[in-house]
Motif scaffolding. Structure first.
Motif, PDB file in Angstrom:
ATOM      1  N   GLU A  86       0.826  -1.211   0.000  1.00 25.24           N
ATOM      2  CA  GLU A  86       0.000   0.000   0.000  1.00 25.24           C
ATOM      3  C   GLU A  86       0.860   1.260   0.000  1.00 25.24           C
ATOM      4  N   SER A  89       2.656   1.820  -3.297  1.00 25.66           N
ATOM      5  CA  SER A  89       1.683   2.323  -4.272  1.00 25.66           C
ATOM      6  C   SER A  89       1.495   3.826  -4.100  1.00 25.66           C
ATOM      7  N   LYS A  92       4.452   5.570  -5.624  1.00 25.12           N
ATOM      8  CA  LYS A  92       4.318   5.580  -7.075  1.00 25.12           C
ATOM      9  C   LYS A  92       3.336   6.659  -7.513  1.00 25.12           C
ATOM     10  N   ASP A  93       2.236   6.788  -6.790  1.00 23.94           N
ATOM     11  CA  ASP A  93       1.243   7.829  -7.129  1.00 23.94           C
ATOM     12  C   ASP A  93       1.846   9.223  -7.004  1.00 23.94           C
ATOM     13  N   ASP A 311       7.679   0.978 -10.066  1.00 23.88           N
ATOM     14  CA  ASP A 311       6.646   0.033 -10.493  1.00 23.88           C
ATOM     15  C   ASP A 311       7.194  -1.393 -10.498  1.00 23.88           C
ATOM     16  N   LEU A 314       7.392  -2.487  -6.949  1.00 24.68           N
ATOM     17  CA  LEU A 314       6.040  -2.774  -6.468  1.00 24.68           C
ATOM     18  C   LEU A 314       5.598  -4.161  -6.916  1.00 24.68           C
TER      19      LEU A 314
END
Length: 393
Positions: A86, A89, A92-93, A311, A314
């Protein structure tokens, strides 16, 4: 014949009564203990089997305890890994949001830095009973974790403990070793192998359109190794694409007429120089920093490379969470099986040595009746002597 010295009827009645009393004592013992076979004298074969199975069941109980400890350890690691997915992520956002040239990348980096620190906290805190599967020294620690899974005995009587093995080589987030190649998901070098970003001198354009550009880097000296995807290669490709996007291959590098390998090489050199200044030649997930990236083709190419490798990490963390989830499921299934197996062994032992209380209570009532009749028979037999005495009156 009537004899004053020998009362055969009394002897028979006494023997019968003695047998009834012995049977009653046996039945009463079974009722009081609940066992039909209490020791080897009752039934040597059944007692031997039952004693061995009780010992094995006791060992199986210890295995169940070990499985409980293993299940808790895996659960802690899985929970931490799930939280890691989480947070990565979210990073990455935020990197994706930073591609907008109007945002303050320094402020975004402040958020990313806190998330990076949280990842370190998660990795260091994922400990149960001294075991941490997410933060290890991958050069010294045993990475194959063993959990006692079952206790077995073969036909020859040989015993064996069978273990569930969990390979944590692909699940370690933080590799704590100080020497050697760091391979932790969050601490490994993401720059890429097969090329030194300070000495790459050759770029080969293998397609004629920048939208499907393929770049190959080779070192200045020595044999050319196969380039490994990483920040260096991805940043060079992205920077070249952003610099010459939409232009066909041709001469007049850097002009509206097109681009060529020489022009791409110039961009690659600029990326190498910039990366060296930013990273010093190595960069891990926890070291990613976009606070000083500007809004130009080179820096935007580096940012695009960061997003790409994040990514990829991840994906690696997701795979690691999947492996831990599978291990957790396996341990839970074995724990349930061990519990059911222990119950089945208990039932088997009961079939061999437990008393049937319904039958024993019925037998006790019958023996009590027989005992009363035996006493009556003995009394009648003893009265024969009194009959002889009456003959002399």
């Amino acid at each position: 014949m009537s004899s004053l010295l020998t009362n055969s009827s009394a002897m028979v009645a006494l023997t019968t009564l003695r047998g009834i009393n012995d049977s009653m004592a046996t039945t009463q013992n079974r009722i009081s203990t609940g066992m039909r076979v209490a020791d080897a004298s009752d039934n040597a074969a059944y007692w031997s089997i039952a004693t061995t199975m009780k010992s094995d069941n006791s060992a199986l109980s210890a295995v169940k305890d070990s499985l409980g400890l293993g299940a808790a350890t895996v659960d802690v690691a899985f929970t931490a890994m799930d939280q890691t997915v989480e947070i990565v992520s979210q990073i990455k956002d935020k990197l994706t949001a930073a591609t907008n040239g109007t945002v303050d990348r320094e402020k975004i980096q402040a958020d990313i830095e806190q998330l990076q620190k949280q990842l370190e906290t998660i990795a260091s805190s994922a400990t149960f009973s001294g075991e941490n599967w997410l933060q290890q020294d991958m050069g010294a620690d045993a990475l194959n974790k063993e959990i006692a899974g079952s206790f077995t005995r073969d036909a020859a009587g040989n015993t064996q403990i069978e273990n569930i093995v969990v390979d944590t080589r692909t699940t370690v987030l933080v590799d704590t070793r100080s020497t050697g190649t760091n391979t932790g998901i969050l601490t490994s070098d993401l720059m890429g192998g097969g090329v030194d970003p300070t000495s790459a001198t050759d770029i080969t354009i293998t397609t004629g359109d920048i939208d499907s550009l393929s770049v190959k880097l080779t070192p200045a000296v020595g044999p050319a190794p196969a380039p490994v995807d990483g920040i260096t290669r991805k940043a060079i490709e992205a920077a070249i694409e952003k610099t010459f996007e939409g232009l066909p291959e041709g001469t007049g590098a850097g002009t509206q007429g097109g681009f060529d390998a020489a022009a791409a090489k110039t961009v690659a050199g600029a990326v190498n120089t910039r990366l060296t200044a930013l990273t010093g030649g190595s960069e891990s997930f926890l070291d990613l920093d976009i606070s000083t990236l500007g809004n130009n083709a080179v820096d935007n190419g580096i940012l695009a490379a960061y997003i790409d490798v994040v990514d990829g990490q991840l994906s690696a963390i997701t795979d690691a969470a999947t492996e831990l989830g599978s291990a957790k499921s396996r341990v839970d299934m074995q724990k349930e099986f061990a519990s059911n197996l222990s119950d089945a062994i208990d039932r088997g032992i009961g079939q061999l040595v437990d008393a049937d209380m319904n039958a024993e209570s019925t037998r006790l009532q019958a023996l009590q009746t027989q005992q009363q009749l035996g006493i009556q028979a003995l009394s009648i037999a003893n009265s024969g002597s009194q009959n002889i005495l009456s003959l002399f009156r």
